[in-house]
Motif scaffolding. Structure first.
Motif, PDB file in Angstrom:
ATOM      1  N   ALA A  92       0.839  -1.209   0.000  1.00 52.98           N
ATOM      2  CA  ALA A  92       0.000   0.000   0.000  1.00 52.98           C
ATOM      3  C   ALA A  92       0.868   1.251   0.000  1.00 52.98           C
ATOM      4  CB  ALA A  92      -0.926   0.001   1.220  1.00 52.98           C
ATOM      5  N   THR A  93       0.347   2.280  -0.622  1.00 56.39           N
ATOM      6  CA  THR A  93       1.030   3.571  -0.658  1.00 56.39           C
ATOM      7  C   THR A  93       0.090   4.645  -0.129  1.00 56.39           C
ATOM      8  OG1 THR A  93       0.305   3.979  -2.935  1.00 56.39           O
ATOM      9  CG2 THR A  93       2.464   2.906  -2.648  1.00 56.39           C
ATOM     10  N   GLY A  94       0.655   5.794   0.138  1.00 51.03           N
ATOM     11  CA  GLY A  94      -0.132   6.913   0.635  1.00 51.03           C
ATOM     12  C   GLY A  94       0.385   7.372   1.979  1.00 51.03           C
ATOM     13  N   SER A  95      -0.476   8.069   2.695  1.00 49.79           N
ATOM     14  CA  SER A  95      -0.096   8.538   4.026  1.00 49.79           C
ATOM     15  C   SER A  95      -0.025   7.341   4.975  1.00 49.79           C
ATOM     16  CB  SER A  95      -1.135   9.538   4.550  1.00 49.79           C
ATOM     17  OG  SER A  95      -2.369   8.873   4.811  1.00 49.79           O
ATOM     18  N   GLU A  96       0.574   7.553   6.122  1.00 50.52           N
ATOM     19  CA  GLU A  96       0.656   6.476   7.110  1.00 50.52           C
ATOM     20  C   GLU A  96      -0.735   5.972   7.478  1.00 50.52           C
ATOM     21  OE1 GLU A  96       2.332   3.618   9.627  1.00 50.52           O
ATOM     22  OE2 GLU A  96       3.163   4.762   7.963  1.00 50.52           O
ATOM     23  N   GLU A  98      -3.440   6.022   5.600  1.00 52.16           N
ATOM     24  CA  GLU A  98      -3.980   5.264   4.464  1.00 52.16           C
ATOM     25  C   GLU A  98      -3.368   3.860   4.406  1.00 52.16           C
ATOM     26  OE1 GLU A  98      -4.994   8.829   1.277  1.00 52.16           O
ATOM     27  OE2 GLU A  98      -2.902   8.199   1.534  1.00 52.16           O
ATOM     28  N   ILE A  99      -2.090   3.769   4.683  1.00 53.60           N
ATOM     29  CA  ILE A  99      -1.428   2.466   4.692  1.00 53.60           C
ATOM     30  C   ILE A  99      -1.968   1.617   5.837  1.00 53.60           C
ATOM     31  CG2 ILE A  99       0.783   1.284   4.998  1.00 53.60           C
ATOM     32  CD1 ILE A  99       2.070   3.736   3.561  1.00 53.60           C
ATOM     33  N   LEU A 100      -2.123   2.210   7.010  1.00 53.62           N
ATOM     34  CA  LEU A 100      -2.701   1.467   8.141  1.00 53.62           C
ATOM     35  C   LEU A 100      -4.118   1.008   7.830  1.00 53.62           C
ATOM     36  CD1 LEU A 100      -1.340   3.446  11.217  1.00 53.62           C
ATOM     37  CD2 LEU A 100      -0.813   1.075  10.593  1.00 53.62           C
ATOM     38  N   ASP A 101      -4.888   1.831   7.125  1.00 55.15           N
ATOM     39  CA  ASP A 101      -6.239   1.422   6.737  1.00 55.15           C
ATOM     40  C   ASP A 101      -6.207   0.202   5.816  1.00 55.15           C
ATOM     41  OD1 ASP A 101      -7.585   3.276   8.283  1.00 55.15           O
ATOM     42  OD2 ASP A 101      -7.829   4.727   6.648  1.00 55.15           O
ATOM     43  N   ALA A 102      -5.219   0.147   4.926  1.00 56.23           N
ATOM     44  CA  ALA A 102      -5.064  -1.032   4.060  1.00 56.23           C
ATOM     45  C   ALA A 102      -4.770  -2.266   4.911  1.00 56.23           C
ATOM     46  CB  ALA A 102      -3.959  -0.797   3.033  1.00 56.23           C
ATOM     47  N   PHE A 103      -3.923  -2.106   5.918  1.00 51.44           N
ATOM     48  CA  PHE A 103      -3.637  -3.219   6.826  1.00 51.44           C
ATOM     49  C   PHE A 103      -4.888  -3.615   7.599  1.00 51.44           C
ATOM     50  CE2 PHE A 103       0.779  -2.523   5.913  1.00 51.44           C
ATOM     51  CZ  PHE A 103       1.398  -3.725   6.205  1.00 51.44           C
TER      52      PHE A 103
END
Length: 118
Positions: A92-96, A98-103
């Motif tokens: 995942a890319t983006g802000s921290e 956004e990445i945590l949301d992907a996780f």
């Protein structure tokens, strides 16, 4: 994450649960963080390579993400196999956030899939 949920949902005396892959990447700190949000500590888990002797005598093998299916050793026909075609949150890319949301999305999907195994 799948190992963490499996260890929470399944009886440890009836099941031996292991997680391994075709490559070692280390434990992702974001995975640890989002699992802690669900009260599951995976910080002591390790990134292990597949143990072929164990692999070939398993009852159930679950592969996650496209790379795992493509690179996984041939699974014997006698073993139940499921492939969960998940998006790898480590890509995942983006802000921290956004990445945590992907996780978190992947974590929640894995939780549901592990529960379905019961």
């Amino acid at each position: 994450m799948a190992e963490g949920f499996a260890r929470q949902f399944f009886d440890a005396e009836s099941w031996e649960i292991r997680s391994a892959g075709v490559e070692q990447h280390g434990l992702n700190p974001r995975a640890v963080k989002v699992m802690l949000e669900k009260g599951i500590d995976i910080s002591t888990h390790t990134s292990d390579l597949i143990d072929m002797a164990y692999f070939n005598t398993s009852d159930v093998i679950i592969t996650l993400c496209g790379d795992a299916l493509d690179k996984c050793p041939v699974i014997p026909a006698s073993i139940t196999h499921q492939h969960w075609d998940l998006t790898d949150p480590a890509r995942a890319t983006g802000s921290e956030e956004e990445i945590l949301d992907a996780f978190r999305q992947t974590r929640d999907t894995i939780s549901d899939l592990v529960k379905e195994l019961l």
